[in-house]
Design an enzyme around this catalytic site. Structure first.
Site, short mmCIF file in Angstrom:
data_model
loop_
_atom_site.label_atom_id
_atom_site.label_comp_id
_atom_site.label_asym_id
_atom_site.label_seq_id
_atom_site.Cartn_x
_atom_site.Cartn_y
_atom_site.Cartn_z
N THR A 25 -29.05 -78.02 46.52
CA THR A 25 -28.75 -77.64 47.90
C THR A 25 -27.25 -77.34 48.08
O THR A 25 -26.90 -76.58 48.98
CB THR A 25 -29.15 -78.75 48.90
OG1 THR A 25 -28.62 -80.00 48.45
CG2 THR A 25 -30.65 -78.86 49.04
N SER A 118 -22.79 -85.60 35.29
CA SER A 118 -21.48 -85.01 35.60
C SER A 118 -20.34 -85.52 34.72
O SER A 118 -19.22 -85.69 35.19
CB SER A 118 -21.10 -85.25 37.06
OG SER A 118 -21.86 -84.41 37.86
N ASP A 181 -20.39 -82.45 42.51
CA ASP A 181 -19.98 -83.35 41.43
C ASP A 181 -18.52 -83.77 41.58
O ASP A 181 -18.17 -84.94 41.46
CB ASP A 181 -20.21 -82.68 40.08
CG ASP A 181 -21.63 -82.16 39.94
OD1 ASP A 181 -22.50 -82.62 40.69
OD2 ASP A 181 -21.86 -81.28 39.10
N TYR A 233 -29.77 -72.01 35.63
CA TYR A 233 -29.17 -72.49 36.87
C TYR A 233 -28.63 -71.30 37.68
O TYR A 233 -28.91 -71.16 38.88
CB TYR A 233 -28.04 -73.46 36.52
CG TYR A 233 -27.28 -74.04 37.68
CD1 TYR A 233 -27.53 -75.35 38.10
CD2 TYR A 233 -26.30 -73.33 38.35
CE1 TYR A 233 -26.83 -75.91 39.16
CE2 TYR A 233 -25.59 -73.87 39.40
CZ TYR A 233 -25.85 -75.16 39.80
OH TYR A 233 -25.16 -75.71 40.84
C1 GLA Z 1 -25.20 -79.35 38.85
C2 GLA Z 1 -24.09 -78.71 39.65
C3 GLA Z 1 -24.06 -79.25 41.08
C4 GLA Z 1 -25.44 -79.17 41.72
C5 GLA Z 1 -26.51 -79.76 40.79
C6 GLA Z 1 -27.91 -79.55 41.31
O1 GLA Z 1 -24.91 -80.71 38.67
O2 GLA Z 1 -22.85 -78.93 39.05
O3 GLA Z 1 -23.10 -78.57 41.84
O4 GLA Z 1 -25.76 -77.86 42.08
O5 GLA Z 1 -26.44 -79.19 39.49
O6 GLA Z 1 -28.10 -80.22 42.51
#
Ligand code: GLA
Length: 404
Positions: A25, A118, A181, A233
């Protein structure tokens, strides 16, 4: 020129994160609800005067890296870990921060890598904090040394500003990520989830009721942000933009769209007619996930964690069926955790591998972990999971600089 390290050794510490709900989102401008976790990336460093960055790591596949801070800062080969450090430096200098002094040191940490927790953003944020410290730029609320006599007075950045700059900077590595993140990493608060809003970026800590735990379990499938998962993605980010343009009846953003439509079902019916089946599924995930985040925040504030758990289950189904980012392994972890008594479970992070997170009451942590160990890990590993593969995460404090 031979570098002249100063006497001071510093540590830039940046946590990983677990997203509780609100997946895919952030880049659609809708809120997320992650926690910063008690696992971090650490850069132990000294300041050097020759404008170089030299870092090594005890992990053999991360070869020592070295580059000059003089602009332009070029990218290394795709997949090279130095790109995360370069991204931080480039982001700061493009933001107008003059980086004259470099850093020399070692990167360690215990955020599992390529697991959807992350580790990469933690490295980017830790690198930025180290470079800012080296160049005397204060970050409001980040350095434990504010007020320290050796802390140079000078220009500064707010945490929010730094989070936004680092979110942009990390796109240099290739994934068109949102901003969750970096913001979670910089704004973590012990015992709290973080509602993060976008455009403009804002962070609101929300206390997690006592006695609840977040069990993180790896699917044992790596989700490399700089490699395969990146394209899948980025395709989804594009599909969401297309779906908005075609299915939103003129609303410029998902947030405007949701604000203008109380009737979610009516909105979805309209979109179903306007969109191809794939775009409709992406659209439905974004819109319903945005709604679930709002309900989840209410649930956590009301202390109704069973309800929070139900919303996590709804999120997982939507990510699996509509967003198509789950895997058989993630689905299996979610099913085992729920059968063993978790209040909720879902994949966390981008998906395509990585981890799932299960919400457990105090007395269900052990049975859930035992069930996962016996039914998911033992058949695959022939033994128990390591502490990188499965652990109970604590909502923890944000990135900082220590030492001196
Ligand atoms: C990765 C991206 C985030 C987010 C997630 C999915 O972690 O770095 O910014 O979009 O995917 O929610």
């Amino acid at each position: 020129m031979t570098p002249r390290p100063t006497e001071d050794r510093w540590r830039a510490i940046a946590p990983g994160r677990v997203n509780l709900i609100g997946e895919h989102t952030d880049y659609n401008g809708l809120p997320v609800l992650p926690i910063a976790i008690d696992r971090d990336v650490r850069i132990e460093f000294t300041v050097v005067d020759d404008g170089a960055v030299r870092l090594d790591s005890p992990v053999p596949r991360f070869a020592p890296l070295e580059f000059q801070l003089k602009r332009p800062i070029e990218a290394a080969d795709q997949g090279d870990w130095s790109n995360y450090v370069r991204a931080a430096a480039r982001g700061l200098s493009e933001h107008g921060v003059e980086l004259r002094r470099g850093i020399e040191g070692t990167v360690t940490g215990d955020v599992p890598i390529a697991s959807g927790l992350s580790s990469s953003s933690a490295l980017v944020v830790a690198s930025a904090l180290a470079l800012l410290k080296a160049n005397g730029v204060a970050v409001a609320g980040v350095s434990e040394l504010e007020g320290h006599p050796a802390a140079p007075a000078g220009p500064g950045l707010s945490r929010l500003e730094l989070a936004a700059v680092m979110a942009r900077a990390e796109r240099f590595v290739g994934l068109q990520g949102g901003g969750m993140d970096q913001a979670a990493c910089l704004h973590g608060v012990a015992g709290h989830a973080l509602r993060i809003d976008f455009d403009p970026l804002g962070v609101t800590p929300v206390a997690v009721p006592e006695g609840w735990r977040w069990v993180v379990a790896s699917s044992l499938v790596r989700a490399e942000k700089a490699a395969g998962a990146r394209d899948a993605y980025n395709v989804r980010a594009r599909q969401c933009r297309e779906a908005l343009a075609l299915g939103a009846g003129g609303a410029p953003t998902y947030r405007d769209l949701i604000a203008a439509n109380d009737d979610l079902d009516g909105l979805l019916q309209h979109a179903r007619r306007a969109l191809t089946p794939v775009l409709f599924r992406r659209f439905r995930h974004v819109v319903t996930e945005g709604h679930r985040v709002a309900l989840a925040e209410d649930a956590i504030r009301d202390g109704d964690m069973e309800r929070f758990g139900d919303l996590m289950v709804g999120s997982h189904s939507s990510l699996r069926d509509d967003y198509e980012v789950s895997t058989a392994e993630l689905d299996e972890i979610v099913a085992i955790a729920l059968e063993a008594g978790a209040a909720g479970a879902r994949l966390t992070g981008a998906g395509f591998g990585g981890c799932a997170v299960a919400l457990c009451g105090r007395s269900t942590v052990a049975p859930v972990m035992e069930a996962l160990a016996a039914r998911f890990y033992a058949p695959r590993l022939g033994g128990p999971p390591t502490r990188d593969m499965m652990f109970a995460a604590q909502p923890s404090g944000g990135a900082r600089v220590e030492g001196g």
